[in-house]
Design a protein around this motif. Structure first.
Motif, PDB file in Angstrom:
ATOM      1  N   MET A   1       0.814  -1.198   0.000  1.00 45.90           N
ATOM      2  CA  MET A   1       0.000   0.000   0.000  1.00 45.90           C
ATOM      3  C   MET A   1       0.857   1.261   0.000  1.00 45.90           C
ATOM      4  SD  MET A   1      -2.977   0.468  -0.391  1.00 45.90           S
ATOM      5  CE  MET A   1      -4.549   0.977  -0.011  1.00 45.90           C
ATOM      6  N   ILE A   2       1.973   1.223   0.691  1.00 48.16           N
ATOM      7  CA  ILE A   2       2.878   2.367   0.702  1.00 48.16           C
ATOM      8  C   ILE A   2       3.441   2.590  -0.693  1.00 48.16           C
ATOM      9  CG2 ILE A   2       5.057   3.248   1.624  1.00 48.16           C
ATOM     10  CD1 ILE A   2       4.411   1.755   4.215  1.00 48.16           C
ATOM     11  N   LEU A   3       3.736   1.498  -1.384  1.00 50.55           N
ATOM     12  CA  LEU A   3       4.266   1.594  -2.751  1.00 50.55           C
ATOM     13  C   LEU A   3       3.247   2.237  -3.675  1.00 50.55           C
ATOM     14  CD1 LEU A   3       6.476   0.901  -4.832  1.00 50.55           C
ATOM     15  CD2 LEU A   3       5.369  -1.324  -5.106  1.00 50.55           C
ATOM     16  N   TYR A   4       1.973   1.885  -3.531  1.00 48.02           N
ATOM     17  CA  TYR A   4       0.927   2.451  -4.374  1.00 48.02           C
ATOM     18  C   TYR A   4       0.796   3.965  -4.157  1.00 48.02           C
ATOM     19  CZ  TYR A   4      -0.682  -2.287  -5.459  1.00 48.02           C
ATOM     20  OH  TYR A   4      -0.780  -3.579  -5.892  1.00 48.02           O
ATOM     21  N   ARG A   5       0.812   4.375  -2.890  1.00 49.40           N
ATOM     22  CA  ARG A   5       0.743   5.812  -2.593  1.00 49.40           C
ATOM     23  C   ARG A   5       1.950   6.541  -3.149  1.00 49.40           C
ATOM     24  NH1 ARG A   5      -1.039   4.454   2.961  1.00 49.40           N
ATOM     25  NH2 ARG A   5       1.140   4.768   3.480  1.00 49.40           N
ATOM     26  N   TYR A   6       3.111   5.917  -3.059  1.00 51.39           N
ATOM     27  CA  TYR A   6       4.346   6.523  -3.563  1.00 51.39           C
ATOM     28  C   TYR A   6       4.269   6.725  -5.080  1.00 51.39           C
ATOM     29  CZ  TYR A   6       9.311   7.131  -4.548  1.00 51.39           C
ATOM     30  OH  TYR A   6      10.516   7.620  -4.975  1.00 51.39           O
ATOM     31  N   ILE A   7       3.787   5.718  -5.776  1.00 49.14           N
ATOM     32  CA  ILE A   7       3.679   5.812  -7.237  1.00 49.14           C
ATOM     33  C   ILE A   7       2.642   6.867  -7.623  1.00 49.14           C
ATOM     34  CG2 ILE A   7       2.952   4.552  -9.305  1.00 49.14           C
ATOM     35  CD1 ILE A   7       4.238   2.058  -8.035  1.00 49.14           C
ATOM     36  N   LEU A   8       1.503   6.878  -6.956  1.00 48.52           N
ATOM     37  CA  LEU A   8       0.480   7.880  -7.262  1.00 48.52           C
ATOM     38  C   LEU A   8       0.957   9.296  -6.940  1.00 48.52           C
ATOM     39  CD1 LEU A   8      -2.819   6.120  -6.173  1.00 48.52           C
ATOM     40  CD2 LEU A   8      -1.987   6.560  -8.486  1.00 48.52           C
ATOM     41  N   ARG A   9       1.744   9.440  -5.881  1.00 51.12           N
ATOM     42  CA  ARG A   9       2.288  10.749  -5.540  1.00 51.12           C
ATOM     43  C   ARG A   9       3.238  11.242  -6.627  1.00 51.12           C
ATOM     44  NH1 ARG A   9       5.064  10.813   0.026  1.00 51.12           N
ATOM     45  NH2 ARG A   9       4.683   8.721  -0.596  1.00 51.12           N
ATOM     46  N   HIS A  10       3.987  10.315  -7.231  1.00 46.62           N
ATOM     47  CA  HIS A  10       4.873  10.677  -8.337  1.00 46.62           C
ATOM     48  C   HIS A  10       4.084  11.107  -9.570  1.00 46.62           C
ATOM     49  CE1 HIS A  10       9.152  10.115  -7.621  1.00 46.62           C
ATOM     50  NE2 HIS A  10       8.822   9.200  -6.719  1.00 46.62           N
ATOM     51  N   HIS A  11       2.854  10.627  -9.709  1.00 46.01           N
ATOM     52  CA  HIS A  11       2.024  10.970 -10.861  1.00 46.01           C
ATOM     53  C   HIS A  11       1.222  12.254 -10.652  1.00 46.01           C
ATOM     54  CE1 HIS A  11       2.815   6.884 -12.210  1.00 46.01           C
ATOM     55  NE2 HIS A  11       2.353   7.243 -13.383  1.00 46.01           N
ATOM     56  N   LEU A  12       0.933  12.595  -9.426  1.00 44.14           N
ATOM     57  CA  LEU A  12       0.013  13.699  -9.155  1.00 44.14           C
ATOM     58  C   LEU A  12       0.533  15.052  -9.633  1.00 44.14           C
ATOM     59  CD1 LEU A  12      -2.704  14.435  -7.968  1.00 44.14           C
ATOM     60  CD2 LEU A  12      -1.563  14.820  -5.785  1.00 44.14           C
ATOM     61  N   ALA A  13       1.734  15.422  -9.251  1.00 44.39           N
ATOM     62  CA  ALA A  13       2.258  16.740  -9.639  1.00 44.39           C
ATOM     63  C   ALA A  13       2.410  16.878 -11.156  1.00 44.39           C
ATOM     64  CB  ALA A  13       3.574  17.012  -8.924  1.00 44.39           C
ATOM     65  N   PRO A  14       3.001  15.899 -11.870  1.00 43.48           N
ATOM     66  CA  PRO A  14       3.060  16.046 -13.330  1.00 43.48           C
ATOM     67  C   PRO A  14       1.675  16.103 -13.983  1.00 43.48           C
ATOM     68  CG  PRO A  14       4.609  14.375 -12.640  1.00 43.48           C
ATOM     69  CD  PRO A  14       3.794  14.744 -11.438  1.00 43.48           C
ATOM     70  N   PHE A  15       0.700  15.368 -13.415  1.00 47.60           N
ATOM     71  CA  PHE A  15      -0.651  15.415 -13.966  1.00 47.60           C
ATOM     72  C   PHE A  15      -1.248  16.809 -13.823  1.00 47.60           C
ATOM     73  CE2 PHE A  15      -5.263  15.120 -13.296  1.00 47.60           C
ATOM     74  CZ  PHE A  15      -5.638  14.613 -14.533  1.00 47.60           C
ATOM     75  N   VAL A  16      -1.146  17.378 -12.638  1.00 51.51           N
ATOM     76  CA  VAL A  16      -1.729  18.706 -12.405  1.00 51.51           C
ATOM     77  C   VAL A  16      -1.022  19.762 -13.259  1.00 51.51           C
ATOM     78  CG1 VAL A  16      -2.043  20.517 -10.671  1.00 51.51           C
ATOM     79  CG2 VAL A  16      -2.561  18.147 -10.097  1.00 51.51           C
ATOM     80  N   TYR A  17       0.297  19.729 -13.292  1.00 53.34           N
ATOM     81  CA  TYR A  17       1.039  20.720 -14.072  1.00 53.34           C
ATOM     82  C   TYR A  17       0.762  20.586 -15.561  1.00 53.34           C
ATOM     83  CZ  TYR A  17       3.690  21.620  -9.825  1.00 53.34           C
ATOM     84  OH  TYR A  17       4.059  21.932  -8.545  1.00 53.34           O
ATOM     85  N   SER A  18       0.767  19.359 -16.072  1.00 46.75           N
ATOM     86  CA  SER A  18       0.517  19.190 -17.501  1.00 46.75           C
ATOM     87  C   SER A  18      -0.926  19.516 -17.850  1.00 46.75           C
ATOM     88  CB  SER A  18       0.882  17.776 -17.950  1.00 46.75           C
ATOM     89  OG  SER A  18       0.105  16.819 -17.277  1.00 46.75           O
ATOM     90  N   LEU A  19      -1.873  19.222 -16.956  1.00 42.00           N
ATOM     91  CA  LEU A  19      -3.264  19.580 -17.209  1.00 42.00           C
ATOM     92  C   LEU A  19      -3.411  21.095 -17.292  1.00 42.00           C
ATOM     93  CD1 LEU A  19      -6.195  18.567 -17.529  1.00 42.00           C
ATOM     94  CD2 LEU A  19      -6.439  18.822 -15.060  1.00 42.00           C
ATOM     95  N   MET A  20      -2.783  21.802 -16.357  1.00 37.61           N
ATOM     96  CA  MET A  20      -2.863  23.262 -16.393  1.00 37.61           C
ATOM     97  C   MET A  20      -2.193  23.823 -17.650  1.00 37.61           C
ATOM     98  SD  MET A  20      -2.512  24.476 -12.390  1.00 37.61           S
ATOM     99  CE  MET A  20      -0.763  24.315 -12.404  1.00 37.61           C
ATOM    100  N   LEU A  21      -1.030  23.292 -18.006  1.00 37.63           N
ATOM    101  CA  LEU A  21      -0.312  23.783 -19.177  1.00 37.63           C
ATOM    102  C   LEU A  21      -1.074  23.484 -20.464  1.00 37.63           C
ATOM    103  CD1 LEU A  21       2.289  25.065 -20.327  1.00 37.63           C
ATOM    104  CD2 LEU A  21       3.179  22.753 -20.518  1.00 37.63           C
ATOM    105  N   LEU A  22      -1.559  22.268 -20.611  1.00 41.39           N
ATOM    106  CA  LEU A  22      -2.296  21.912 -21.823  1.00 41.39           C
ATOM    107  C   LEU A  22      -3.625  22.666 -21.917  1.00 41.39           C
ATOM    108  CD1 LEU A  22      -1.564  18.100 -21.789  1.00 41.39           C
ATOM    109  CD2 LEU A  22      -0.706  19.752 -23.454  1.00 41.39           C
ATOM    110  N   ALA A  23      -4.290  22.857 -20.801  1.00 41.88           N
ATOM    111  CA  ALA A  23      -5.525  23.644 -20.810  1.00 41.88           C
ATOM    112  C   ALA A  23      -5.224  25.094 -21.169  1.00 41.88           C
ATOM    113  CB  ALA A  23      -6.213  23.562 -19.454  1.00 41.88           C
ATOM    114  N   PHE A  24      -4.135  25.635 -20.646  1.00 38.20           N
ATOM    115  CA  PHE A  24      -3.746  27.000 -20.982  1.00 38.20           C
ATOM    116  C   PHE A  24      -3.460  27.133 -22.477  1.00 38.20           C
ATOM    117  CE2 PHE A  24      -0.389  30.192 -21.593  1.00 38.20           C
ATOM    118  CZ  PHE A  24      -1.060  31.319 -21.132  1.00 38.20           C
ATOM    119  N   ILE A  25      -2.753  26.164 -23.043  1.00 35.94           N
ATOM    120  CA  ILE A  25      -2.452  26.205 -24.477  1.00 35.94           C
ATOM    121  C   ILE A  25      -3.740  26.122 -25.297  1.00 35.94           C
ATOM    122  CG2 ILE A  25      -1.381  24.901 -26.370  1.00 35.94           C
ATOM    123  CD1 ILE A  25       0.879  24.202 -24.366  1.00 35.94           C
ATOM    124  N   SER A  26      -4.652  25.244 -24.916  1.00 38.19           N
ATOM    125  CA  SER A  26      -5.926  25.125 -25.634  1.00 38.19           C
ATOM    126  C   SER A  26      -6.747  26.399 -25.521  1.00 38.19           C
ATOM    127  CB  SER A  26      -6.737  23.948 -25.089  1.00 38.19           C
ATOM    128  OG  SER A  26      -6.078  22.750 -25.305  1.00 38.19           O
TER     129      SER A  26
END
Length: 182
Positions: A1-26
């Protein structure tokens, strides 16, 4: 379970940043293409803002899958560069264990986007069509571009040389018929 949280935490910041950047570009792409012509036609600011906000729905639908892709590439690329994937495999976990939380989160996003596409996006598109129809009825000249052939009418093509969108005055109108003999 700790591994799952760790992997999701690694995905969260790039997801939010790329979503904001791609939405801004659109949003900026849409603003450059459409809003300049709408604003210059003399439409009221609340109408322009409403058109802009309603059209953000399809932009978000397109940017979420791209943001998922970017976050997956960034997270697993970073973990690979730091040799974390090798360490996880050496501790006895397979690559499938790394993918379980990511696939679960992607399925959750997929269900959310499908819900959005099914219930919210059609209403937003319908509202946009109604709003543009209202604009066309109240200010017909606001949607006519000078020097562009208008093929909206069956068997006829219109050409308008000059348009004053504020007064609605059209100059240099030419009507071409595609029906022989007319």
């Amino acid at each position: 379970m700790i591994l799952y949280r760790y992997i999701l935490r690694h995905h969260l910041a790039p997801f939010v940043y790329s979503l904001m950047l791609l939405a801004f570009i659109s949003i900026m792409n849409y603003a450059i293409q459409v809003l300049d012509s709408i604003i210059s036609r003399g439409l009221d600011i609340p109408v322009v803002i409403e058109i802009f906000i309603i059209n953000m729905a399809w932009m978000i639908v397109l940017t979420i899958p791209m943001a998922i892709l970017v976050s997956t590439l960034m997270a697993f690329g970073g973990m690979s560069a730091d040799n974390e994937i090798t360490a996880i495999k050496a501790s006895g976990f397979s690559l499938i264990h790394l993918l379980v939380p990511v696939i679960a989160a992607a399925l959750l996003c997929c269900v959310g986007v499908a819900y959005f596409n099914d219930l919210i996006l059609p209403d937003a598109n319908h509202r946009t069509a109604n709003l543009m129809s209202d604009v066309a009825r109240k200010r017909p000249a606001a949607l006519i571009d000078p020097g562009v052939l208008i093929r909206d009418y069956e068997n006829y093509t219109l050409y308008v040389q000059k348009v004053d969108s504020r007064s609605g005055k059209l100059e240099g109108i030419k009507i071409f018929s595609s029906v022989p003999g007319e």
